[in-house]
Design a protein around this motif. Structure first.
Motif, PDB file in Angstrom:
ATOM      1  N   ARG A   1       0.448  -1.534  -0.120  1.00  0.00           N
ATOM      2  CA  ARG A   1       0.225  -0.143   0.192  1.00  0.00           C
ATOM      3  C   ARG A   1       0.648   1.384  -0.328  1.00  0.00           C
ATOM      4  O   ARG A   1       0.680   2.396  -0.958  1.00  0.00           O
ATOM      5  CB  ARG A   1      -0.742  -0.508   1.398  1.00  0.00           C
ATOM      6  CG  ARG A   1      -1.837  -1.079   1.037  1.00  0.00           C
ATOM      7  CD  ARG A   1      -2.968  -1.454   2.089  1.00  0.00           C
ATOM      8  NE  ARG A   1      -1.782  -1.735   3.572  1.00  0.00           N
ATOM      9  CZ  ARG A   1      -1.981  -1.575   4.458  1.00  0.00           C
ATOM     10  NH1 ARG A   1      -2.875  -1.071   5.660  1.00  0.00           N
ATOM     11  NH2 ARG A   1      -0.880  -1.573   5.431  1.00  0.00           N
TER      12      ARG A   1
ATOM     13  N   VAL B   1       2.017   1.815  -3.546  1.00  0.00           N
ATOM     14  CA  VAL B   1       1.283   2.260  -4.159  1.00  0.00           C
ATOM     15  C   VAL B   1       1.116   3.836  -3.980  1.00  0.00           C
ATOM     16  O   VAL B   1       1.446   5.218  -5.413  1.00  0.00           O
ATOM     17  CB  VAL B   1      -0.319   1.621  -4.525  1.00  0.00           C
ATOM     18  CG1 VAL B   1      -1.371   2.396  -5.447  1.00  0.00           C
ATOM     19  CG2 VAL B   1       0.364   0.607  -4.608  1.00  0.00           C
TER      20      VAL B   1
ATOM     21  N   THR C   1      -5.396   5.343  -8.134  1.00  0.00           N
ATOM     22  CA  THR C   1      -5.161   4.207  -8.492  1.00  0.00           C
ATOM     23  C   THR C   1      -6.201   3.311  -8.469  1.00  0.00           C
ATOM     24  O   THR C   1      -6.842   2.076  -8.426  1.00  0.00           O
ATOM     25  CB  THR C   1      -4.128   3.093  -7.449  1.00  0.00           C
ATOM     26  OG1 THR C   1      -4.531   3.583  -5.879  1.00  0.00           O
ATOM     27  CG2 THR C   1      -2.584   4.352  -7.986  1.00  0.00           C
ATOM     28  N   ASP C   2      -7.278   4.044  -7.425  1.00  0.00           N
ATOM     29  CA  ASP C   2      -8.423   3.047  -6.759  1.00  0.00           C
ATOM     30  C   ASP C   2      -9.788   2.520  -8.054  1.00  0.00           C
ATOM     31  O   ASP C   2      -9.530   2.440  -8.059  1.00  0.00           O
ATOM     32  CB  ASP C   2      -9.274   3.688  -5.298  1.00  0.00           C
ATOM     33  CG  ASP C   2      -8.077   3.129  -4.282  1.00  0.00           C
ATOM     34  OD1 ASP C   2      -7.485   1.966  -4.198  1.00  0.00           O
ATOM     35  OD2 ASP C   2      -7.665   4.299  -3.390  1.00  0.00           O
TER      36      ASP C   2
ATOM     37  N   THR D   1      -7.591   1.076 -10.437  1.00  0.00           N
ATOM     38  CA  THR D   1      -8.523  -0.808 -10.990  1.00  0.00           C
ATOM     39  C   THR D   1      -9.874  -1.139 -10.941  1.00  0.00           C
ATOM     40  O   THR D   1     -10.102  -1.369 -11.645  1.00  0.00           O
ATOM     41  CB  THR D   1      -7.943  -1.308  -9.349  1.00  0.00           C
ATOM     42  OG1 THR D   1      -6.556  -0.831  -8.848  1.00  0.00           O
ATOM     43  CG2 THR D   1      -8.353  -2.277  -8.357  1.00  0.00           C
ATOM     44  N   ARG D   2     -11.053  -0.669 -10.600  1.00  0.00           N
ATOM     45  CA  ARG D   2     -11.931  -0.347 -10.850  1.00  0.00           C
ATOM     46  C   ARG D   2     -12.136  -0.454 -12.480  1.00  0.00           C
ATOM     47  O   ARG D   2     -13.198  -1.093 -12.545  1.00  0.00           O
ATOM     48  CB  ARG D   2     -12.879   0.345  -9.940  1.00  0.00           C
ATOM     49  CG  ARG D   2     -13.065   0.708  -8.677  1.00  0.00           C
ATOM     50  CD  ARG D   2     -14.562   1.581  -7.656  1.00  0.00           C
ATOM     51  NE  ARG D   2     -13.734   1.539  -6.297  1.00  0.00           N
ATOM     52  CZ  ARG D   2     -13.890   2.508  -6.283  1.00  0.00           C
ATOM     53  NH1 ARG D   2     -14.168   3.770  -6.332  1.00  0.00           N
ATOM     54  NH2 ARG D   2     -13.091   2.902  -4.543  1.00  0.00           N
TER      55      ARG D   2
ATOM     56  N   GLN E   1     -10.525  -0.942 -14.440  1.00  0.00           N
ATOM     57  CA  GLN E   1     -10.148  -1.980 -14.655  1.00  0.00           C
ATOM     58  C   GLN E   1     -10.743  -3.240 -14.941  1.00  0.00           C
ATOM     59  O   GLN E   1     -10.219  -4.331 -15.767  1.00  0.00           O
ATOM     60  CB  GLN E   1      -8.632  -2.107 -15.310  1.00  0.00           C
ATOM     61  CG  GLN E   1      -8.022  -0.618 -15.965  1.00  0.00           C
ATOM     62  CD  GLN E   1      -6.404  -1.230 -16.419  1.00  0.00           C
ATOM     63  OE1 GLN E   1      -5.758  -2.293 -16.085  1.00  0.00           O
ATOM     64  NE2 GLN E   1      -6.241  -0.397 -17.859  1.00  0.00           N
ATOM     65  N   SER E   2     -11.481  -3.218 -13.545  1.00  0.00           N
ATOM     66  CA  SER E   2     -12.230  -4.366 -13.048  1.00  0.00           C
ATOM     67  C   SER E   2     -12.771  -5.036 -14.205  1.00  0.00           C
ATOM     68  O   SER E   2     -13.366  -4.532 -15.095  1.00  0.00           O
ATOM     69  CB  SER E   2     -12.462  -4.473 -12.134  1.00  0.00           C
ATOM     70  OG  SER E   2     -11.281  -4.145 -11.194  1.00  0.00           O
TER      71      SER E   2
END
Length: 146
Positions: free
Chosen positions: A74, A77, A135-136, A139-140, A142-143
């Motif tokens: 963490r 990142v 980054t959060d 990530t969402r 690209q999920s």
């Protein structure tokens, strides 16, 4: 304040130990500046990242306004997230100012290689840029099913 001349390794080891001893709270840069000059601090950080990280198997990070020696993903990142916008911006600026103005007739094999490298950096950071370098959110986005 005058600080004696010291080798990069001596400075790096001292900084590494200071940061490591600060534990999970991290260390503000002002602590280091009590024991070394700003230039020595920069030299120590470079030495730690280049030499100590591979030796110790730990990361030397700047995140949340403090320095850490850690293996916490963490924190890694967070440290990277503050640098990636600069990385993307520099690659895009280099492309805009050194490659885009050229015509197709100006192309050389070397230019093609550097163009590809810059394009790859820009493309690799594009999902983060789309997410405002969160980054959060990246990530969402690209999920699957996002």
């Amino acid at each position: 304040m005058s600080f004696p001349r010291r080798s990069p390794a001596d400075l790096g080891i001292e900084l590494w130990d200071m940061v490591k001893n600060s534990g999970e709270d991290g260390m503000p840069h002002t602590d280091a500046l009590e024991r070394m000059s700003p230039h020595q601090f920069q030299t120590a950080k470079v030495w730690d990242r280049d030499e100590m990280c591979p030796i110790a198997g730990e990361c030397f990070l700047y995140a949340l306004g403090r320095y850490y020696v850690s293996t916490d993903p963490r924190l890694s990142v967070l440290a990277l997230a503050r640098k990636l916008p600069l990385f993307h911006h520099k690659a895009a600026r280099l492309h805009r100012s050194t490659i885009a103005p050229l015509t197709a007739g100006d192309s050389t094999a070397q230019l093609t290689v550097v163009h590809t490298a810059l394009r790859d950096v820009i493309n690799a950071t594009a999902p983060l840029r789309k997410a405002g370098f969160s980054t959060d959110l990246a990530t969402r986005l690209q999920s699957p099913g996002a």
